[in-house]
Scaffold this active site. Structure first.
Site, PDB file in Angstrom:
ATOM      1  N   GLY B  52       0.710  -1.074  -0.067  1.00 19.80           N
ATOM      2  CA  GLY B  52       0.249   0.084   0.120  1.00 19.80           C
ATOM      3  C   GLY B  52       0.902   1.188  -0.050  1.00 19.80           C
ATOM      4  O   GLY B  52       1.948   1.548   0.869  1.00 19.80           O
ATOM      5  N   CYS B 136      -7.661  -0.852   5.232  1.00 21.52           N
ATOM      6  CA  CYS B 136      -6.495  -0.828   6.308  1.00 21.52           C
ATOM      7  C   CYS B 136      -6.849  -0.555   7.596  1.00 21.52           C
ATOM      8  O   CYS B 136      -7.241   0.581   8.130  1.00 21.52           O
ATOM      9  CB  CYS B 136      -4.982  -0.057   5.849  1.00 21.52           C
ATOM     10  SG  CYS B 136      -4.015  -0.420   6.998  1.00 21.52           S
TER      11      CYS B 136
END
Lengths: 253, 314
Positions: B52, B136
């Site tokens: 990410g 997340c």
């Protein structure tokens, strides 16, 4: 990195709470640098625990290697119960090893507890390369010390225990004494508290020896995939497995 | 004849997202792919999915970041990454040389930032698609806050889709009561595919210290422990949407992949398994291929969704 199934050759007590296991694994034993590490799976089904454990190479001999390990949890508890002929999955070698000087020098190796493990292999290579070696080990008690017979005979071995059951008493970093001046290079492996105190001691002599340390952090993968083993250095965050485990002492402490 | 493994993950997109096989790593378990490329090569994978990336570089959370649990792990890495500019300057040039599509996982702090990141990555050689990380659990802003609201998820999707010509995949969190509602909302907003699932919120306690193991208490559970949860969500979502679904959660073997494909996934992501077995994604490709051969399946697309209610009823 090589991945293979290793065969356990022996798995004997080393000192209180610790064992030495020799494993036959040609790929994982090849091209090892002192201070590198190997991942050893420590369960039958790979589910509990799921991840391999990282161990320093304690010794390397041709197509086999040894690890010195403390029996502390589920994984190492399982490993302690394996015997000759048992098979375990392994992968390595991994990480960046210690850099020994090109010219013959006076090397001071300092190990705290099981952190002594990579320094035995380092000492063997250093002696073979013509260096003078003093190895110091700090442990809780005399029963937690690696025996002198573990070292090449050329190595001067100095022990320190916290309870004084082997003299001198205290922490290893309090007893560097004459060796601090003698040493041209310092290599250390142990807990963070030991590194902190080593940094404080060596700062007083102008950081002359450019000490290299081998750090430990929980490493699920061992090769830079999971980012679990972050070490916060003065130059930013690093991964213990991929950027280390060798660090310059003063970059971290 | 070896079985046909090709899948298209973005048939609704003008360029599509053609993969040579339906297996890729999961974001955050593969770094930027360079280590794997050096060690094993990436050309055997269907795609590569990056860690990410955020607008600014991030150092991530302090230790401990990981707690092992039976058949799983809790992580709280905190999106440690080099930032979007370094990804463009340092990683994309390497990706451009690979013969495999690279999907960049982007984690915006705000809906707006998803749009800006999508715009910045548009047209960068070496990037084949974007995966929006709206799920997340280990950061204070963005991520899961957006991913827990269908309305915010749709806005983030729209912001990304409007700002890029790349196919957009949206990765969903399982930590909601209605993942199907989220999936329908992002599909409506223009997503080309859905990835399900991100990690399941969990925690562990250190009984000696009498404190949570992880500094933020909660972490994201992954690994074989969450496979049944992931499979159920993939099954439900694939049954509701028309766009492809990528299955993710506890996949370690070829047979795990087969289960997800049968539940309706068009491809799978292998994540935590790679930490235990460095070759895991390639092993899944090999095992899936062997299974298809053994079962006499000529094309992997034949089994996609074969266990779904409509297929079973028909």
């Amino acid at each position: 990195m090589n991945i293979e199934t290793a065969t356990l050759l022996s798995n004997e007590p080393a000192y209180e709470g610790a064992r030495i296991a020799w494993l036959h694994a040609p790929g994982v034993s090849a091209n090892v640098q002192p201070g590198q590490f190997v991942m050893v799976h420590c369960s039958h089904d790979g589910l509990d625990p799921m991840f391999a454990r990282a161990f320093s190479y304690y010794r390397v001999d041709g197509d086999r290697f040894a690890i010195l390990y403390n029996v502390v949890g589920k994984g190492t508890g399982w490993l302690a119960e394996r015997g000759r002929g048992d098979q375990v999955r392994v992968y390595g070698p991994l990480g960046n090893g210690l850099r020994l000087p090109d010219q013959a020098g006076n090397l001071l190796l300092i190990g705290g507890g099981v952190g002594i493990a990579p320094l035995v292999d380092t000492a063997e290579r250093a002696i073979a390369a013509g260096h003078q070696v003093v190895a110091m080990m700090g442990a809780r008690t005399a029963a937690h010390l690696l025996p002198a017979s573990a070292w090449p005979k050329e190595v001067e071995y100095v022990v320190v225990t916290e309870d004084g059951s082997a003299r001198p008493k205290g922490f290893v970093t309090e007893h560097l004494g004459q060796y601090q001046e003698w040493a041209s290079r310092v290599y250390a492996c142990g807990p963070s508290a030991m590194f902190e105190s080593l940094a404080n001691v060596l700062r007083q002599n102008g950081r002359r020896q450019r000490p290299e340390i081998l750090m430990e952090e929980n490493m699920p993968c061992g090769w830079g995939m999971c980012y679990g083993c972050a070490i916060f250095t003065k130059h930013g965050v690093r991964l213990c497995c991929k950027d280390g485990p060798r660090f310059n002492l003063f970059d971290v402490f | 004849m070896p079985p046909r493994l090709e899948v298209d993950l973005a048939p609704s997109h003008k360029r599509g997202l053609a993969l040579r096989n339906p297996v890729m790593p999961a974001s955050g378990t593969f770094s930027w792919g360079l280590e794997f490329a050096k060690q094993f090569g990436v050309e055997g994978l269907g795609a590569v999915v990056s860690k990410g990336v955020t607008w600014e570089p991030r150092a991530g959370n302090r230790q401990p970041r990981v707690a092992e649990t039976p058949a799983g792990m809790l992580n709280s890495i905190g999106l440690q990454n080099i930032g979007i500019n370094a990804v463009i300057d340092e990683m994309a040039p390497a990706w451009a040389k690979w013969d495999v599509p690279v999907i960049v996982n982007i984690a915006g702090d705000t809906v707006d930032e998803f749009g800006r990141m999508a715009a910045l990555l548009d047209g960068v050689p070496g990037i084949a698609a974007l995966e929006l990380n709206i799920s997340c659990p280990n950061v204070d802003q963005g991520g899961i806050e957006i991913g827990q609201s269908a309305e915010a998820s749709a806005r983030a999707t729209r912001a990304a889709v409007r700002n890029t010509d790349l196919p957009v995949i949206v990765k969903l969190t399982p930590n909601v009561t209605d993942p199907v509602g989220l999936a329908l909302a992002v599909e409506e907003a223009g997503a080309n595919a859905i990835c399900a699932i991100n990690t399941v919120l969990g925690m562990a306690i250190d009984t000696k210290r009498r404190r949570p193991v992880l500094p933020r208490a909660r972490g994201g559970l992954s690994g074989p422990a969450i496979k049944p949860i992931a499979l159920r969500i993939v099954y439900d979502v694939a049954n509701a949407v028309r766009i492809p679904v990528i299955g993710c959660g506890g996949i370690s073997t070829g047979l795990d992949a087969v289960e997800f494909l049968m539940a309706g996934a068009s491809a799978v992501q292998v994540g935590t398994a790679t930490f235990a077995n460095p070759r895991a994604p390639l092993d899944v490709v090999d095992e899936l291929t062997a299974w298809l051969e053994r079962e006499g399946v000529a094309d992997v697309n034949e089994i996609i969704g074969c266990a779904r209610p409509a297929a079973v009823a028909g």
